[in-house]
Design an enzyme around this catalytic site. Structure first.
Site, PDB file in Angstrom:
ATOM      1  N   ASP A   1      23.070  24.923  18.187  1.00  0.00           N
ATOM      2  CA  ASP A   1      22.829  26.206  18.820  1.00  0.00           C
ATOM      3  C   ASP A   1      22.433  25.962  20.276  1.00  0.00           C
ATOM      4  O   ASP A   1      21.341  25.455  20.560  1.00  0.00           O
ATOM      5  CB  ASP A   1      21.715  26.940  18.078  1.00  0.00           C
ATOM      6  CG  ASP A   1      21.418  28.319  18.647  1.00  0.00           C
ATOM      7  OD1 ASP A   1      22.007  28.682  19.688  1.00  0.00           O
ATOM      8  OD2 ASP A   1      20.586  29.038  18.051  1.00  0.00           O
TER       9      ASP A   1
ATOM     10  N   SER B   1      32.982  34.285  34.558  1.00  0.00           N
ATOM     11  CA  SER B   1      33.900  35.381  34.212  1.00  0.00           C
ATOM     12  C   SER B   1      34.135  36.260  35.423  1.00  0.00           C
ATOM     13  O   SER B   1      33.255  36.401  36.289  1.00  0.00           O
ATOM     14  CB  SER B   1      33.316  36.231  33.088  1.00  0.00           C
ATOM     15  OG  SER B   1      34.082  37.405  32.870  1.00  0.00           O
TER      16      SER B   1
ATOM     17  N   TYR C   1      26.571  41.386  29.921  1.00  0.00           N
ATOM     18  CA  TYR C   1      27.446  40.218  30.075  1.00  0.00           C
ATOM     19  C   TYR C   1      27.791  39.988  31.538  1.00  0.00           C
ATOM     20  O   TYR C   1      27.728  38.861  32.038  1.00  0.00           O
ATOM     21  CB  TYR C   1      28.717  40.447  29.258  1.00  0.00           C
ATOM     22  CG  TYR C   1      29.761  39.365  29.384  1.00  0.00           C
ATOM     23  CD1 TYR C   1      29.600  38.142  28.743  1.00  0.00           C
ATOM     24  CD2 TYR C   1      30.925  39.573  30.123  1.00  0.00           C
ATOM     25  CE1 TYR C   1      30.570  37.142  28.854  1.00  0.00           C
ATOM     26  CE2 TYR C   1      31.894  38.595  30.242  1.00  0.00           C
ATOM     27  CZ  TYR C   1      31.711  37.386  29.597  1.00  0.00           C
ATOM     28  OH  TYR C   1      32.664  36.393  29.701  1.00  0.00           O
TER      29      TYR C   1
ATOM     30  N   LYS D   1      26.861  36.667  33.706  1.00  0.00           N
ATOM     31  CA  LYS D   1      27.854  35.809  34.360  1.00  0.00           C
ATOM     32  C   LYS D   1      27.616  35.738  35.871  1.00  0.00           C
ATOM     33  O   LYS D   1      27.875  34.694  36.496  1.00  0.00           O
ATOM     34  CB  LYS D   1      29.264  36.295  34.047  1.00  0.00           C
ATOM     35  CG  LYS D   1      29.692  36.025  32.603  1.00  0.00           C
ATOM     36  CD  LYS D   1      29.570  34.552  32.228  1.00  0.00           C
ATOM     37  CE  LYS D   1      30.192  34.243  30.875  1.00  0.00           C
ATOM     38  NZ  LYS D   1      30.041  32.822  30.496  1.00  0.00           N
TER      39      LYS D   1
END
Length: 258
Positions: free
Chosen positions: A71, A149, A163, A167
């Site tokens: 993890d 991204s 998100y 990023k």
């Protein structure tokens, strides 16, 4: 079509010792395949899949890699796993921080603390933990490659604010770390992909109609595939890329320029 190219890359990474996090699926798996074919000694990490299963699949393709399941949001596990993999490889030259994900789409007004924190840990904390552990093993000629991204630059699609924020933080982390470790001969760069098909990300979160709408707006006329990202990562991993650091590379077919 599953890849931009089917030709094996030249063996530009001969003997380079590499860890790829999130190497069991999608972009990560594409990077593992390309790096191994380019002569690197690759160790992949997984969380959602059995590492042994992925390693066995790649062995059936003639690629000799090793792997470990852990993890990446658990700093204790990360420190132990990176040390174990570096020992298996006989050292470490390249780290690819590919672990990450959207987790889910929610408007900001409906985003829970748990979701926000989870997205941050999966995308930002993981890159920090693994990079910190890897720096104990990297030296002159070392490379860190973060997978960011397009969302970090353009805010992402509806419901992806956590998100996109994460990023953007990865981009900032890339630049800060690049400055810090440059005197040690280590470079740090990021790749910011746009629409990359054959990945769980878009299979899960982007309906086919939305994919086609995006493709229609891409100047080069097609979506990207994992090997497109892997080709860029392969350059950053090479010994002769030493003058490029702190870069966030747009990889989106011309749909966005930073």
């Amino acid at each position: 079509m599953t890849n931009a190219t089917t030709a094996d890359p030249p063996r530009t990474l001969e003997g380079r010792r590499v860890i790829v996090t999130g190497g069991g699926v999608g972009i990560g798996l594409g990077i593992v395949r390309r790096f191994a074919a380019a002569g690197a000694n690759v160790a992949l990490t997984t969380h959602s899949r059995s590492a042994d299963e992925v390693v066995a699949t790649l062995a059936g393709e003639g690629l000799d890699v090793t792997g470990l399941r852990f993890d990446a949001t658990d700093s204790t596990q990360v420190t132990s796993a990176v040390g174990a993999l570096a020992e298996r490889l006989g050292g470490l030259d390249v780290l690819v921080n590919n672990s990450g994900g959207l987790v889910g789409r929610h408007p900001i007004a409906e985003t829970s603390d748990v979701h926000w924190d989870t997205v941050w840990r999966v995308n930002v904390s993981s890159a920090f933990y693994v990079s910190r552990a890897a720096l104990r093993h990297l030296g002159e000629g070392g490379r860190i490659i973060n997978i960011s991204s397009l969302a970090g630059a353009n805010g992402g699609g509806n419901g992806s604010a956590p998100y996109a924020t994460a990023k953007a933080a990865v981009d900032g982390f890339t630049r800060a770390l690049a400055k810090e470790v440059a005197p040690q001969g280590i470079t740090v760069n990021a790749i910011a992909p746009g629409l990359i098909l054959d990945t769980p990300f878009h299979e899960t979160f982007t309906p086919p109609a939305a994919q086609q709408q995006t493709i229609a707006s891409i100047p080069v006329g097609r979506a990207g595939y994992p090997d497109d990202v892997a080709a860029a990562a392969e350059y950053f991993a090479r010994v002769d890329s030493s003058f490029v650091t702190g870069t966030v590379l747009d990889l989106n077919g011309g749909i966005h320029f930073s």
